[in-house]
Structure formats: structure tokens, C-alpha cells
Design an enzyme around this catalytic site. Structure first.
Site, PDB file in Angstrom:
ATOM      1  N   TYR A   9       0.878  -1.176   0.000  1.00  0.00           N
ATOM      2  CA  TYR A   9       0.000   0.000   0.000  1.00  0.00           C
ATOM      3  C   TYR A   9       0.912   1.221   0.000  1.00  0.00           C
ATOM      4  CZ  TYR A   9      -3.864  -3.200   0.966  1.00  0.00           C
ATOM      5  OH  TYR A   9      -4.777  -4.220   0.888  1.00  0.00           O
ATOM      6  N   HIS A  61      -0.736 -12.285   0.473  1.00  0.00           N
ATOM      7  CA  HIS A  61      -1.594 -11.318  -0.230  1.00  0.00           C
ATOM      8  C   HIS A  61      -2.394 -11.978  -1.344  1.00  0.00           C
ATOM      9  CE1 HIS A  61      -1.824  -6.727  -1.020  1.00  0.00           C
ATOM     10  NE2 HIS A  61      -2.926  -7.302  -1.394  1.00  0.00           N
ATOM     11  N   SER A  95     -12.782  -4.368  -0.164  1.00  0.00           N
ATOM     12  CA  SER A  95     -13.544  -3.501  -1.092  1.00  0.00           C
ATOM     13  C   SER A  95     -15.045  -3.670  -0.870  1.00  0.00           C
ATOM     14  CB  SER A  95     -13.169  -3.796  -2.547  1.00  0.00           C
ATOM     15  OG  SER A  95     -11.786  -3.609  -2.758  1.00  0.00           O
ATOM     16  N   PRO A  96     -15.530  -3.563   0.378  1.00  0.00           N
ATOM     17  CA  PRO A  96     -16.927  -3.914   0.676  1.00  0.00           C
ATOM     18  C   PRO A  96     -17.960  -2.974   0.080  1.00  0.00           C
ATOM     19  CG  PRO A  96     -15.897  -2.928   2.604  1.00  0.00           C
ATOM     20  CD  PRO A  96     -14.802  -3.137   1.587  1.00  0.00           C
ATOM     21  N   GLY A 135     -17.410  -1.640  -2.896  1.00  0.00           N
ATOM     22  CA  GLY A 135     -17.176  -1.709  -4.337  1.00  0.00           C
ATOM     23  C   GLY A 135     -15.851  -1.127  -4.793  1.00  0.00           C
ATOM     24  N   GLY A 169     -12.792   2.140  -4.941  1.00  0.00           N
ATOM     25  CA  GLY A 169     -12.695   3.582  -5.163  1.00  0.00           C
ATOM     26  C   GLY A 169     -13.627   4.134  -6.236  1.00  0.00           C
ATOM     27  N   LEU A 222     -16.495   2.242  -7.910  1.00  0.00           N
ATOM     28  CA  LEU A 222     -17.898   1.816  -7.869  1.00  0.00           C
ATOM     29  C   LEU A 222     -18.658   2.380  -6.671  1.00  0.00           C
ATOM     30  CD1 LEU A 222     -17.461  -1.888  -9.047  1.00  0.00           C
ATOM     31  CD2 LEU A 222     -18.413   0.021 -10.359  1.00  0.00           C
TER      32      LEU A 222
END
Ligand SMILES: NC(=O)c1ccc[n+]([C@@H]2O[C@H](COP(=O)([O-])OP(=O)(O)OC[C@H]3O[C@@H](n4cnc5c(N)ncnc54)[C@H](OP(=O)(O)O)[C@@H]3O)[C@@H](O)[C@H]2O)c1
Length: 292
Positions: free
Chosen positions: A55, A129, A209-210, A212, A214, A216
Site C-alpha cells: 500500500y 496477499h 472492497s466492501p 465496491g 474507489g 464503484l
């Protein structure tokens, strides 16, 4: 905040966790804002934080998010004893790209760098990962087993894995958690049985990404089913989606994220938001287009 089990042998954690990715990749906020976001969610009762060595912006910036977490934790006035910091190894960022590297030698080196970046003697939860198609999966998992033997990591987690890979890993190590994508836009973790399989074995499922991701997530406020539901419940559409994610299993812990204190804190309110069976099935049946 409601708590949920992280996995075999690990403690219960706040039902919503926060991931640091948007605080360190492209379009990241300044460091002071990043630290303010982390302090705010810790004050709100978040006990599990998710990061990764990759990250960051590119190969020269590896560990940016882990260093940010270390700074934030050092300057946070709350009780750090029950906090769990999860990081990951197994990817690289050549010139800003995202590539696999699950070779045991890379994982060993990456773990040492993560220990230094986080400023700890042992990493709480170390996650592979992603499987690397050019490395036997058992070799990558074996490297994590060795790191655990050396007491450099406490618990082992997997990410981006199938049921078959979870089983392959479980033959070698105790798998505490699995981190795969899950949102109303992307439901493969439900459809392929990964969440149910984890639940059956007491493994925590960390939903990434719950809302959706950055791009969606920006569709949520105008969604024809979510917008009126959110208004009726007095919650944000993002919080409603996080509540739907949490409802997919008793072992599901969403990894929310945000670049501002406002959006990150809003995500922590979901722990007290309950959707009815009708609300859940309306979201189940609604369309969520991933088109631009
Ligand atoms: N294991 C893996 O391969 C993997 C892959 C991707 C992500 N992850 C983990 O999952 C975490 C979250 O994933 P993500 O960042 O891809 O996707 P996400 O959480 O679905 O979306 C994040 C974006 O949604 C917006 N948002 C979230 N909650 C909001 C709210 N309550 N109100 C308004 N806006 C809100 C934020 O926008 P603003 O930034 O504008 O506030 C944020 O940047 C990451 O930090 C990382 O820890 C893991």
C-alpha cells in the site's frame, strides 16, 4: 461496538475493521489526515487494522502504509493492548504496477521489512496477499509457517484464495482468516462457497472492497434501491451496504476504508445498523452494474 471472532486461537474483534490502502496509494491524503483518520476510527472502537507492504505508490515507497500505521499508533492515546494489526506479503510494485511474488525468499525478506516498518518484534496477523501462479502455493504457505516458527508472525491469514487453496493451506498451518473481495457488485465469495467454508471451520472472513472500491462506491448514493432504504434508516448508502456485507455470515468482518475522517467514521456506525430480512433480500435482488 459488536465483536466477531477473527478466527481459531485469535481474539474477537470489532465487527468493522479499517483498511489503510486509500491512505497510501494514488490520490492519498497528506500524512496528518491519514493519521487523523486512523485515530478517529480507533477512538470509535475499531480494534483490527488492515495494511500491506504494497500500500504505497511504487517500489521505492514500499511500507508507506505500515509506517503510517506505526506513527498513528505511537501517537494514539488509547489502549493499544487489544489492537490487532494485520499486514500482507506476496506482492510487489515495480514502477507502480501490481505484481505477484510468492517466492519463499521474497516473503521472508518482505516480512523482515514489514517488522521494521511497523516497528514491532512480531506481526499479529500476516496474510499471504495472493497466490502466485508461478510458485507452488504450498511453498508460499510453507514460508509463512517458517516465519511463525521463528515467532516473527503470530497468526497466518490468506487472501484472494479459493476453497481448494484454503484446504491446501489448512493441511500445513492453522488458517486464522481469509481476506477476499465482497460487495453487492462482486459476490463470488458467496457464490463459490468461500464464506460458508470459512464459517464451517471458524475462520474469519475479512471482506475487502466492501462498498465496491474507489470507483464503484460512487454509484451507491444514487442507487434506486439503496438510496431510499438509506433515507428510511437514517444511514448512509455506504453504511447500508456494509451492513449487507456483514449479514452474509457470522464470521464476516468488512474492511472499510476512507481518505477522510468523515467517511471512515461513517463506516464504523454500521456495527449498530440492522437490516431486516426484506431489506437484505431487496439488496440481494437489486442490480449493481460495474459499467463505467
Ligand atoms: N487483499 C486484497 O487483495 C485487497 C484488495 C483491495 C482492498 N483491500 C483492503 O480492503 C480495504 C478497502 O478496500 P477498498 O479501499 O478497495 O474499497 P472500499 O472500501 O469498497 O471503497 C473505499 C472507498 O469508498 C469510499 N467510502 C467508503 N466508505 C464510505 C462512507 N461510509 N461514506 C462515503 N464514502 C465511503 C471512500 O472514499 P474516500 O476515500 O473518498 O473517503 C473509499 O476510498 C483496503 O483499505 C484494504 O485494506 C484488500
Amino acid at each position: 461496538m459488536e465483536t466477531r471472532s477473527l478466527g481459531p486461537g485469535a481474539p474477537d474483534e470489532g465487527a468493522v475493521t479499517i483498511g489503510g490502502m486509500p491512505l497510501s496509494i494514488r490520490d492519498r491524503p497528506d500524512e496528518a489526515t491519514g493519521i487523523a483518520v486512523l485515530h478517529a476510527v480507533l477512538d470509535a472502537g475499531v480494534t483490527l487494522l488492515d495494511t500491506a507492504d504494497v500500500y504505497c505508490l511504487d517500489h521505492k515507497d514500499i511500507g508507506h502504509n505500515e509506517r503510517l500505521f506505526a506513527k498513528a499508533l505511537k501517537t494514539w492515546s488509547g489502549d493499544r493492548h487489544n489492537l490487532v494489526v494485520a499486514t500482507k506479503g506476496g506482492m510487489v510494485r515495480p514502477e507502480g504496477g501490481w505484481e505477484h511474488d510468492g517466492r519463499p525468499a521474497h516473503l521472508t525478506q518482505a516480512c523482515d521489512k514489514s517488522l521494521r516498518a511497523l516497528g514491532v518484534d512480531r506481526i499479529d496477523l500476516y496474510q499471504l496477499h495472493t497466490p502466485d501462479p508461478s510458485v507452488p502455493f504450498a511453498d508460499s504457505v510453507g514460508a509463512l509457517a517458517e516465519l511463525q516458527k521463528q515467532e516473527k508472525i503470530r497468526w497466518i491469514g490468506l487472501s484472494n484464495v479459493s476453497v481448494a487453496q484454503i484446504e491446501e493451506a489448512r493441511a500445513l498451518v492453522t488458517v486464522v482468516s481469509v481476506q477476499n473481495r465482497l460487495s453487492p457488485f462482486f459476490r463470488e465469495a458467496i457464490e463459490t462457497g468461500v464464506i460458508a467454508h470459512c464459517a464451517e471451520h471458524g475462520i474469519g472472513f475479512l471482506a475487502y472492497s466492501p462498498v465496491g472500491g474507489g470507483r464503484l462506491n460512487k454509484k451507491l448514493p444514487t442507487h434506486p434501491v439503496l438510496a431510499p432504504m438509506a433515507e428510511r434508516l437514517g444511514a448512509s448508502p455506504h453504511a447500508v451496504v456494509l451492513a449487507w456485507v456483514m449479514a452474509q455470515g457470522p464470521n464476516v468482518i468488512p474492511i472499510a476504508a476512507g481518505r477522510s475522517v468523515k467517511s471512515a467514521l461513517d463506516s464504523t456506525t454500521v456495527a449498530s445498523l440492522k437490516l431486516t430480512a426484506d431489506d437484505l433480500s431487496s439488496i440481494d435482488e437489486a442490480g449493481f452494474s460495474i459499467a463505467r
